[in-house]
Design a protein around this motif. Structure first.
Motif, PDB file in Angstrom:
ATOM      1  N   CYS A   1       7.266  23.201  42.541  1.00  0.00           N
ATOM      2  CA  CYS A   1       6.109  23.441  43.398  1.00  0.00           C
ATOM      3  C   CYS A   1       5.534  24.801  43.023  1.00  0.00           C
ATOM      4  N   GLY A   2       4.347  25.097  43.515  1.00  0.00           N
ATOM      5  CA  GLY A   2       3.740  26.389  43.244  1.00  0.00           C
ATOM      6  C   GLY A   2       2.997  26.898  44.461  1.00  0.00           C
ATOM      7  N   LYS A   3       3.120  28.213  44.728  1.00  0.00           N
ATOM      8  CA  LYS A   3       2.427  28.805  45.879  1.00  0.00           C
ATOM      9  C   LYS A   3       1.640  30.024  45.429  1.00  0.00           C
ATOM     10  N   LEU A   4       0.534  30.240  46.094  1.00  0.00           N
ATOM     11  CA  LEU A   4      -0.331  31.382  45.821  1.00  0.00           C
ATOM     12  C   LEU A   4       0.343  32.646  46.353  1.00  0.00           C
ATOM     13  N   VAL A   5       0.570  33.615  45.458  1.00  0.00           N
ATOM     14  CA  VAL A   5       1.240  34.847  45.886  1.00  0.00           C
ATOM     15  C   VAL A   5       0.339  36.074  45.801  1.00  0.00           C
ATOM     16  N   ASP A   6      -0.760  35.989  45.050  1.00  0.00           N
ATOM     17  CA  ASP A   6      -1.640  37.148  44.923  1.00  0.00           C
ATOM     18  C   ASP A   6      -3.000  36.697  44.390  1.00  0.00           C
ATOM     19  N   ALA A   7      -4.025  37.462  44.721  1.00  0.00           N
ATOM     20  CA  ALA A   7      -5.386  37.265  44.218  1.00  0.00           C
ATOM     21  C   ALA A   7      -6.199  38.489  44.611  1.00  0.00           C
ATOM     22  N   ARG A   8      -7.253  38.733  43.904  1.00  0.00           N
ATOM     23  CA  ARG A   8      -8.109  39.885  44.193  1.00  0.00           C
ATOM     24  C   ARG A   8      -8.567  39.884  45.652  1.00  0.00           C
TER      25      ARG A   8
ATOM     26  N   ALA B   1      -7.681  42.565  49.049  1.00  0.00           N
ATOM     27  CA  ALA B   1      -8.683  43.152  49.940  1.00  0.00           C
ATOM     28  C   ALA B   1      -8.432  42.750  51.398  1.00  0.00           C
ATOM     29  N   ASN B   2      -7.941  41.514  51.609  1.00  0.00           N
ATOM     30  CA  ASN B   2      -7.697  41.015  52.959  1.00  0.00           C
ATOM     31  C   ASN B   2      -6.472  40.091  52.927  1.00  0.00           C
ATOM     32  N   PRO B   3      -5.267  40.629  53.157  1.00  0.00           N
ATOM     33  CA  PRO B   3      -4.049  39.813  53.086  1.00  0.00           C
ATOM     34  C   PRO B   3      -4.005  38.652  54.080  1.00  0.00           C
ATOM     35  N   ASP B   4      -4.816  38.700  55.116  1.00  0.00           N
ATOM     36  CA  ASP B   4      -4.826  37.648  56.129  1.00  0.00           C
ATOM     37  C   ASP B   4      -5.912  36.590  55.860  1.00  0.00           C
ATOM     38  N   LEU B   5      -6.430  36.573  54.650  1.00  0.00           N
ATOM     39  CA  LEU B   5      -7.514  35.659  54.295  1.00  0.00           C
ATOM     40  C   LEU B   5      -7.119  34.210  54.560  1.00  0.00           C
ATOM     41  N   ARG B   6      -8.078  33.439  55.062  1.00  0.00           N
ATOM     42  CA  ARG B   6      -7.843  32.028  55.410  1.00  0.00           C
ATOM     43  C   ARG B   6      -8.494  31.104  54.393  1.00  0.00           C
ATOM     44  N   ASP B   7      -8.122  29.854  54.452  1.00  0.00           N
ATOM     45  CA  ASP B   7      -8.573  28.818  53.516  1.00  0.00           C
ATOM     46  C   ASP B   7      -9.951  28.286  53.925  1.00  0.00           C
ATOM     47  N   VAL B   8     -10.931  29.170  54.017  1.00  0.00           N
ATOM     48  CA  VAL B   8     -12.248  28.816  54.555  1.00  0.00           C
ATOM     49  C   VAL B   8     -13.050  27.899  53.634  1.00  0.00           C
TER      50      VAL B   8
ATOM     51  N   LEU C   1      -8.082  22.394  58.158  1.00  0.00           N
ATOM     52  CA  LEU C   1      -7.191  23.208  57.325  1.00  0.00           C
ATOM     53  C   LEU C   1      -7.744  24.605  57.026  1.00  0.00           C
ATOM     54  N   ARG C   2      -8.903  24.913  57.530  1.00  0.00           N
ATOM     55  CA  ARG C   2      -9.559  26.183  57.188  1.00  0.00           C
ATOM     56  C   ARG C   2      -8.914  27.409  57.819  1.00  0.00           C
ATOM     57  N   GLN C   3      -8.007  27.221  58.758  1.00  0.00           N
ATOM     58  CA  GLN C   3      -7.331  28.363  59.379  1.00  0.00           C
ATOM     59  C   GLN C   3      -5.996  28.702  58.693  1.00  0.00           C
ATOM     60  N   ARG C   4      -5.622  27.937  57.658  1.00  0.00           N
ATOM     61  CA  ARG C   4      -4.376  28.230  56.941  1.00  0.00           C
ATOM     62  C   ARG C   4      -4.498  29.552  56.193  1.00  0.00           C
ATOM     63  N   ARG C   5      -3.440  30.329  56.202  1.00  0.00           N
ATOM     64  CA  ARG C   5      -3.418  31.568  55.413  1.00  0.00           C
ATOM     65  C   ARG C   5      -3.317  31.209  53.938  1.00  0.00           C
TER      66      ARG C   5
END
Length: 139
Positions: free
Chosen positions: A47-54, A58-65, A72-76
């Motif tokens: 499996c693979g998970k997102l661990v970092d991105a630009r 800038a906002n570690p609490d960014l959601r899946d907007v 599903l748009r409220q998922r971190r």
């Protein structure tokens, strides 16, 4: 003495064998938005998970907007599983689903292919339409 050299040579050949080199677990740079995905073992699959991105820096609490599904748009985004249930090897794995948080697009099936130069081709497909990105192992 000769047997010791043979044993050492055998051990070195195992380290360079394709099966050993095909371990794709670890962190990969996605090539867009400074993304980093960690591929890890999940049971008998990968499996693979997102661990970092630009944007995450800038906002570690960014959601899946950007997700097409409003539910599903409220998922971190940090830690979001983007690759599921990939099986195979030593140089090609199939599974799915695959999710691209950059675009909000998902695919039911996918393929991971380790290239001779150490890069990883990641393909997601919906019916006959596929999209491929090439990832490199993160430093």
């Amino acid at each position: 003495m000769k047997s010791r050299y043979l044993l050492c040579a055998f051990g070195l050949s195992m380290l360079s064998s394709p099966a050993w080199a095909a371990d794709i677990t670890g962190v990969w740079a996605t090539g867009s938005e400074g993304g980093r995905v960690e591929i890890y073992r999940c049971g008998k699959a990968l499996c693979g998970k997102l661990v970092d991105a630009r944007r995450l820096r800038a906002n570690p609490d960014l959601r899946d907007v950007r997700n097409a599904d409003p539910k599903l748009r409220q998922r971190r985004l940090k830690g979001l599983v983007v690759l599921r249930n990939f099986r195979g090897g030593p140089s090609e794995w199939e599974g799915g689903p695959v999710y691209d948080p950059e675009s909000g697009d998902g695919a039911d099936s996918g393929r991971l292919r380790l290239l001779a130069d150490g890069k990883l081709k990641v393909t997601g497909c919906i019916a006959i339409f596929c999209r491929t990105k090439t990832w490199t192992r993160a430093q």
